[in-house]
Every structure is written in C-alpha cells, then in structure tokens.
Design an enzyme around this catalytic site. Structure first.
Site, PDB file in Angstrom:
ATOM      1  N   CYS A  69       0.848  -1.208   0.000  1.00  0.00           N
ATOM      2  CA  CYS A  69       0.000   0.000   0.000  1.00  0.00           C
ATOM      3  C   CYS A  69       0.875   1.247   0.000  1.00  0.00           C
ATOM      4  O   CYS A  69       1.575   1.531   0.972  1.00  0.00           O
ATOM      5  CB  CYS A  69      -0.923  -0.075   1.218  1.00  0.00           C
ATOM      6  N   CYS A  80       0.342   3.815   2.722  1.00  0.00           N
ATOM      7  CA  CYS A  80       0.828   3.296   4.012  1.00  0.00           C
ATOM      8  C   CYS A  80       2.323   3.571   4.160  1.00  0.00           C
ATOM      9  O   CYS A  80       2.796   3.920   5.246  1.00  0.00           O
ATOM     10  CB  CYS A  80       0.596   1.784   4.125  1.00  0.00           C
TER      11      CYS A  80
END
Ligand SMILES: [Zn+2]
Length: 152
Positions: free
Chosen positions: A75, A78
């Site tokens: 991600c 993230c």
C-alpha cells in the site's frame, strides 16, 4: 528495524545502559532494567504486532492509549504515512503506544475491526476503540486526530 518488540507478555527492549534484554509489562508506566536498574526508555517508535493474542493483551493492558495503524506492505499511502507515524511515536513516547498491524500478516484483525481501506488509524483506550480515521496524513494531522480522541 525496530529496537522494541512485543510478545504476549509485554514490550521487549534492550537496556541502553548495559545491553540487557528486558520485558516491560504492558501496564507498567515506568520500568527499570532487571540487571543494572537503569530506567528503561518508553516506547518511542511504532511496534509491530504479529498476531491477535499480542494485540488483544496489549490493547487491554496498556498503561497508555494505543494508536493502531492498519497497513500492508503493498500500500503506497501506508508507506508514505510510515515516517510520519514514526515521528509521531517518538514525540509521544511515555504518553501513547503506537502499534502497527499488517493486515496481510494478521487478516483476522482486519476482519474483526472491519478495515475497508488502508491505512486506517484507530485509537484504543481500556481495550476499546474510541476513534478511527483513514488515509495517509502528515504527523501534525495524526497528532490532531489522536489528541481529539484522548484529550490533549
Ligand atoms: Zn541495564
């Protein structure tokens, strides 16, 4: 990567004075080294939790509010939030515990808390979730979100 680890019984850290490994109970506000008696530093970085049991005991027993970052390695947002979260953890040592849950590694937690998108950040106090937010954000915004939840 991280100097501080966690198991089902507490935070595991190396004493900066003598190098001794110590386990600090989650509910301890101050801990001393078992060997040299130096005061051990509070958690100052995000701590990775690797299973449900560790997570449950930590959020139930923690002496401080717990900020949980649900994330995954693939991600992009993230990865952007990771250094912001690290900075936030360092500047709130002794006040909050910051925990990372990789939802690929521990999908049970992602399912239980109905994590629909990552990153999701949630604040727990006394074992209960009291706030959550989603999306990458700078450290100042993380700080504002958490302070709003726990009372600055
Ligand atoms: Zn020591």
């Amino acid at each position: 990567m991280s100097a501080m680890r966690v198991d089902e019984r507490g935070l595991i850290t190396v004493c900066p004075s003598c190098g001794q490994k110590n386990r600090i109970a989650f509910n301890a506000k101050e801990a001393r080294c078992g060997k040299c008696k130096a005061v051990l530093p509070a958690a100052a970085e995000p701590i990775e939790v690797h299973n449900e049991r560790e997570f449950d005991v930590l959020v139930r027993d923690a002496a401080y509010p717990v900020v949980v970052d649900f994330w995954a390695p693939w991600c992009g947002p993230c990865r952007m939030v990771a250094p912001e979260l690290a900075w936030f953890a360092a500047s709130n040592a002794g006040r909050l515990i910051v925990v990372k849950v990789n939802t690929d590694e521990v999908p049970e937690l992602g399912e239980r808390f109905r994590i629909r998108s990552i990153p999701t950040m949630a604040v727990f106090r006394g074992g209960k979730e009291i706030a959550r937010t989603t999306g990458a954000m700078p450290a100042a915004q993380i700080e504002a979100f958490v302070n709003g939840a726990v009372g600055a």
